[in-house]
Design an enzyme around this catalytic site. Structure first.
Site, PDB file in Angstrom:
ATOM      1  N   THR A 132       0.815  -1.209   0.000  1.00 26.25           N
ATOM      2  CA  THR A 132       0.000   0.000   0.000  1.00 26.25           C
ATOM      3  C   THR A 132       0.853   1.266   0.000  1.00 26.25           C
ATOM      4  O   THR A 132       2.009   1.241   0.453  1.00 26.25           O
ATOM      5  CB  THR A 132      -0.900  -0.007   1.259  1.00 26.25           C
ATOM      6  OG1 THR A 132      -1.477   1.277   1.455  1.00 26.25           O
ATOM      7  CG2 THR A 132      -0.102  -0.333   2.519  1.00 26.25           C
ATOM      8  N   ASP A 133       0.258   2.371  -0.447  1.00 28.17           N
ATOM      9  CA  ASP A 133       0.960   3.665  -0.378  1.00 28.17           C
ATOM     10  C   ASP A 133       1.020   4.189   1.058  1.00 28.17           C
ATOM     11  O   ASP A 133       1.778   5.117   1.350  1.00 28.17           O
ATOM     12  CB  ASP A 133       0.275   4.699  -1.297  1.00 28.17           C
ATOM     13  CG  ASP A 133      -1.173   5.005  -0.938  1.00 28.17           C
ATOM     14  OD1 ASP A 133      -1.730   4.341  -0.020  1.00 28.17           O
ATOM     15  OD2 ASP A 133      -1.766   5.902  -1.572  1.00 28.17           O
ATOM     16  N   GLU A 134       0.227   3.575   1.974  1.00 23.63           N
ATOM     17  CA  GLU A 134       0.161   4.108   3.337  1.00 23.63           C
ATOM     18  C   GLU A 134       1.469   3.939   4.096  1.00 23.63           C
ATOM     19  O   GLU A 134       1.692   4.596   5.112  1.00 23.63           O
ATOM     20  CB  GLU A 134      -1.010   3.469   4.104  1.00 23.63           C
ATOM     21  CG  GLU A 134      -2.317   3.672   3.352  1.00 23.63           C
ATOM     22  CD  GLU A 134      -3.578   3.386   4.145  1.00 23.63           C
ATOM     23  OE1 GLU A 134      -3.539   3.467   5.379  1.00 23.63           O
ATOM     24  OE2 GLU A 134      -4.599   3.100   3.503  1.00 23.63           O
ATOM     25  N   TYR A 158      -1.942  -0.473  10.976  1.00 23.29           N
ATOM     26  CA  TYR A 158      -2.058  -1.136   9.668  1.00 23.29           C
ATOM     27  C   TYR A 158      -0.840  -0.838   8.804  1.00 23.29           C
ATOM     28  O   TYR A 158      -0.167  -1.748   8.308  1.00 23.29           O
ATOM     29  CB  TYR A 158      -3.346  -0.684   8.956  1.00 23.29           C
ATOM     30  CG  TYR A 158      -3.351  -1.018   7.470  1.00 23.29           C
ATOM     31  CD1 TYR A 158      -3.348  -2.340   7.032  1.00 23.29           C
ATOM     32  CD2 TYR A 158      -3.352  -0.003   6.499  1.00 23.29           C
ATOM     33  CE1 TYR A 158      -3.333  -2.653   5.667  1.00 23.29           C
ATOM     34  CE2 TYR A 158      -3.342  -0.302   5.141  1.00 23.29           C
ATOM     35  CZ  TYR A 158      -3.327  -1.638   4.733  1.00 23.29           C
ATOM     36  OH  TYR A 158      -3.310  -1.934   3.389  1.00 23.29           O
ATOM     37  N   LYS A 162       2.186  -3.287   7.405  1.00 23.17           N
ATOM     38  CA  LYS A 162       2.465  -3.475   5.967  1.00 23.17           C
ATOM     39  C   LYS A 162       3.915  -3.061   5.672  1.00 23.17           C
ATOM     40  O   LYS A 162       4.608  -3.704   4.888  1.00 23.17           O
ATOM     41  CB  LYS A 162       1.490  -2.656   5.108  1.00 23.17           C
ATOM     42  CG  LYS A 162       0.059  -3.169   5.089  1.00 23.17           C
ATOM     43  CD  LYS A 162      -0.101  -4.563   4.480  1.00 23.17           C
ATOM     44  CE  LYS A 162       0.145  -4.604   2.986  1.00 23.17           C
ATOM     45  NZ  LYS A 162      -0.208  -5.947   2.423  1.00 23.17           N
TER      46      LYS A 162
END
Ligand code: NAD
Ligand code: TYD
Length: 353
Positions: A132-134, A158, A162
């Site tokens: 993810t970009d997060e 989260y 990741k």
């Protein structure tokens, strides 16, 4: 064949369905079937001999090892994860377990399997990790979008879990030579998305007459990508990506949350008008998410430059398809909105009118 983890969830299931249609190569689909995994999503593949489903936890080394030696896949595409930021704030343990320990376990099983391969089977094997970009943290209004060289700065349980999994994947390439690929994608939307995430939550709550809970001032920005475009990007990276490289995937489509909700309400006003008023009347501001990242934006130029990938959908076309899908598939929503989902909604949105 290929082995897909998390293929009963939102993106994984879209990927498996598209893969069989576009590539026609067999898939073994490995999923634990948590609250987010639904076999109903895979119903159209019920009689397809190219699709095998195995219920297993990626943290179960023996089960994964057994599946690898039985099916002998030429690639692993790894979607399985705990994926909802709000849930990670309420209960981070499952995120560390599945996203970090699960990815570690899968990498070890993959390494053992890959080490025993020979010749072409060994050199062409791939482990594609879907991220993810997060992991890059939060941008200011004028900051440049995230590129593949942006430093990691995860802010939620989260995104931290990741980020941990991304680092493990990187290290397994650097240290052991495992041929890995990593994609970091922005927010997806489309058919079969669990109605805890912003877009399906707003569509389903609008239709049931419930309040539409916008966190804080509604000015947080996300980059939105139609799920079919994410799936086509992953296919490109799997075929032509360079082992050890990471690829950012995005829709060049930054939107403020409140604007997204307005567009959704306007689409629903057109497709399923209320007896009186607009769906916009249901919008309610609620307490902000703790640590809420302000802005995500993706620079997807590497993927375009090196692999020729571009999204096919605009936000307008993708959102119109998505709204229509939810209008046509109320039964799927009723099926996945199980006891667990209802419990989540009553606790998390307890104070929402
Ligand atoms: P999802 O929550 O809809 O699906 C996750 C799937 O993984 C479910 O089917 C679940 O049963 C399965 N799963 C969970 N724990 C498991 C375990 N221990 N063993 C085996 N299976 C398990 O998630 P999604 O939105 O489809 O996301 C898929 C992947 O893409 C995730 O890795 C996520 O981080 C990443 N991603 C998601 C988005 C997004 O906008 N949804 C954007 C970028 C990247
Ligand atoms: P979400 O779909 O949970 O994705 P992420 O947090 O991974 O980006 O949320 C997207 C945006 O919508 C995020 O800024 C939080 C906001 N949001 C709301 O305003 N209300 C809600 O009820 C939810 C679930 C999200």
């Amino acid at each position: 064949m290929i082995l897909v983890t998390g293929g009963a969830g939102f993106i994984g299931a879209n990927f498996v369905i598209d893969w069989l249609r576009v590539m026609g190569e067999a898939v073994v689909n490995v999923d634990k079937l948590t609250y987010a995994g639904n076999l109903g999503t895979l119903q159209s593949l019920h009689d397809d001999p190219r699709h095998s489903f195995a219920r297993a936890d990626i943290c179960d080394r023996a089960a994964i090892g057994q599946l690898l030696s039985t099916y002998k896949p030429r690639a692993i595409v790894h979607f399985a994860a705990e994926s909802h930021v709000d849930r990670s704030i309420h209960g981070p343990g499952d995120f560390v377990q599945t996203n970090v320990i699960g990815t570690f376990t899968l990498l070890e099983a993959a390494r053992e399997y890959w080490s025993a391969l020979e010749g072409e089977a060994k050199t062409s094997f791939r482990f594609l990790h879907v991220s993810t970009d997060e992991v890059f943290g939060s941008l200011g209004a004028d900051d440049a979008p995230f590129s593949e060289t942006t430093a990691y700065a995860p802010n939620s349980p989260y995104s931290a879990s990741k980020a941990g999994s991304d680092h493990l994947v990187r290290a397994w390439h650097h240290t052991y030579g495992l041929p890995v690929l990593t994609t970091n994608c922005s927010n997806n939307y489309g058919p079969y998305q669990f109605p805890e995430k912003l877009i399906p939550l707003m569509i389903t709550r609008a239709l049931s007459g419930d309040a539409l809970p916008v966190y804080g001032d509604g000015q947080n920005v996300r980059d939105w990508l139609y799920v079919g475009d994410h799936c086509s990007a992953i296919r490109e990276v799997l075929v032509r990506g360079v082992p050890g490289e990471t690829y950012n995937v995005g829709g060049w489509n930054e939107m403020k949350n409140l604007d997204v909700v307005h567009v959704l309400c306007d689409l629903l006003d057109r497709e399923r008008p209320k007896q009186a008023g607009s769906y916009r009347d249901q919008i309610t501001r609620v307490t902000d998410r703790p640590g809420h990242d302000r802005r995500y934006a993706i620079d997807a130029r590497k993927l375009e430059r090196e692999l020729g990938w571009k999204p096919a959908e605009t936000f307008e076309s993708g959102l119109a398809k998505t709204v229509q899908w939810y209008l046509d598939n109320q039964e799927w929503v009723d099926d996945v909105a199980s006891g667990d989902y209802r419990k989540w909604v009553t606790t998390h949105y307890a104070k929402v009118a």
